[in-house]
Design an enzyme around this catalytic site. Structure first.
Site, PDB file in Angstrom:
ATOM      1  N   CYS A  39     -70.383  17.145  85.243  1.00  0.00           N
ATOM      2  CA  CYS A  39     -69.000  17.290  84.799  1.00  0.00           C
ATOM      3  C   CYS A  39     -68.605  16.073  83.970  1.00  0.00           C
ATOM      4  O   CYS A  39     -68.912  14.941  84.355  1.00  0.00           O
ATOM      5  CB  CYS A  39     -68.100  17.413  86.035  1.00  0.00           C
ATOM      6  SG  CYS A  39     -66.370  17.624  85.643  1.00  0.00           S
ATOM      7  N   HIS A  48     -67.050  26.813  87.383  1.00  0.00           N
ATOM      8  CA  HIS A  48     -66.844  25.363  87.323  1.00  0.00           C
ATOM      9  C   HIS A  48     -65.538  25.051  86.583  1.00  0.00           C
ATOM     10  O   HIS A  48     -64.715  24.260  87.059  1.00  0.00           O
ATOM     11  CB  HIS A  48     -68.039  24.712  86.615  1.00  0.00           C
ATOM     12  CG  HIS A  48     -67.922  23.231  86.430  1.00  0.00           C
ATOM     13  ND1 HIS A  48     -68.749  22.329  87.079  1.00  0.00           N
ATOM     14  CD2 HIS A  48     -67.068  22.484  85.689  1.00  0.00           C
ATOM     15  CE1 HIS A  48     -68.385  21.097  86.737  1.00  0.00           C
ATOM     16  NE2 HIS A  48     -67.372  21.159  85.889  1.00  0.00           N
ATOM     17  N   GLU A  49     -65.341  25.687  85.429  1.00  0.00           N
ATOM     18  CA  GLU A  49     -64.152  25.382  84.616  1.00  0.00           C
ATOM     19  C   GLU A  49     -62.878  25.867  85.295  1.00  0.00           C
ATOM     20  O   GLU A  49     -61.861  25.164  85.287  1.00  0.00           O
ATOM     21  CB  GLU A  49     -64.285  25.993  83.221  1.00  0.00           C
ATOM     22  CG  GLU A  49     -65.428  25.440  82.377  1.00  0.00           C
ATOM     23  CD  GLU A  49     -65.447  23.927  82.316  1.00  0.00           C
ATOM     24  OE1 GLU A  49     -64.381  23.304  82.413  1.00  0.00           O
ATOM     25  OE2 GLU A  49     -66.542  23.360  82.199  1.00  0.00           O
ATOM     26  N   HIS A  88     -61.440  23.683  87.873  1.00  0.00           N
ATOM     27  CA  HIS A  88     -60.628  22.570  87.356  1.00  0.00           C
ATOM     28  C   HIS A  88     -59.142  22.949  87.315  1.00  0.00           C
ATOM     29  O   HIS A  88     -58.273  22.093  87.468  1.00  0.00           O
ATOM     30  CB  HIS A  88     -61.068  22.189  85.942  1.00  0.00           C
ATOM     31  CG  HIS A  88     -62.255  21.266  85.887  1.00  0.00           C
ATOM     32  ND1 HIS A  88     -62.259  20.012  86.458  1.00  0.00           N
ATOM     33  CD2 HIS A  88     -63.471  21.409  85.311  1.00  0.00           C
ATOM     34  CE1 HIS A  88     -63.431  19.429  86.230  1.00  0.00           C
ATOM     35  NE2 HIS A  88     -64.180  20.249  85.546  1.00  0.00           N
TER      36      HIS A  88
END
Ligand code: NI
Length: 198
Positions: free
Chosen positions: A108, A150-151, A154
């Site tokens: 990341c 993953h995004e 966030h």
């Protein structure tokens, strides 16, 4: 156009739930997306979420190289959604398809120099608004699905280290690469290989 400063783990903007974008067609959204893409490319990243550039909005940019997707997923990826061109997702929503998960190494841009193994759903549906305000629905699998998870994490204040099940495999990329070279015989699923910052 500007390259934006990337927030690192520990900054409060990465720990909060980001806000829905009320109007994806607002020119300010397009300006932010353009700067995020430039920042992602400058940092050689696979994906970037708006909180990573200190903006608490539900916006993600990413791209998946066809070669990368094929490496990760084998034939399935080559037949279908191998590569994904640079794409901006406004207010994305993910929905897993089935229960299947797999472990893969992630890195990341907000946790520079490190990588670790994370379990993600293998298949999912995703829905988002475009900069034109249209709603798009599609499916993703393998590495593409991993990048999306993953995004979108966030946007909910979640960083990948929070999802690592075996912290003994979390470490600095340089050290993981050295260890992988020293232990080349093994090819277990989940073993460290080249990471993609996202
Ligand atoms: Ni990230």
């Amino acid at each position: 156009m500007a390259i934006l400063k990337i927030a690192r783990m520990g900054h409060p903007v990465l720990m909060q739930r980001a806000h829905e974008v009320p109007d994806p067609t607002d020119p300010a959204v397009k300006r932010l997306v353009d700067a995020m893409i430039e920042t992602m490319e400058d940092a050689d990243g696979t994906g970037l979420a708006a909180p990573q550039v200190h903006v608490p909005w539900r916006i993600v940019v990413y791209k998946v190289d066809a070669g990368r997707a094929a490496d990760e997923d084998g034939e399935a990826a080559m037949e279908g959604t191998g590569g994904v061109p640079t794409t901006a997702l406004i207010n994305p929503v993910l929905e897993p398809i089935g229960e299947e998960t797999e472990i893969g190494f992630e890195a990341c841009l907000s946790v520079p120099g490190m990588a670790g193994p994370v379990r993600r759903f293998t298949h999912l549906k995703y829905r988002y608004r475009t900069l034109d305000g249209e709603t798009v629905e599609a499916e993703a699998h393998g590495f593409h699905a991993r990048v999306l998870q993953h995004e979108c994490d966030h946007l909910d204040g979640v960083l990948y280290p929070m999802r690592i099940e075996d912290m003994r495999q979390f470490g600095f990329v340089e050290e993981l690469q050295k260890a992988a070279r020293a232990d080349d015989d093994k090819d277990d699923d989940g073993e460290f290989d080249e990471d993609a910052d996202a």
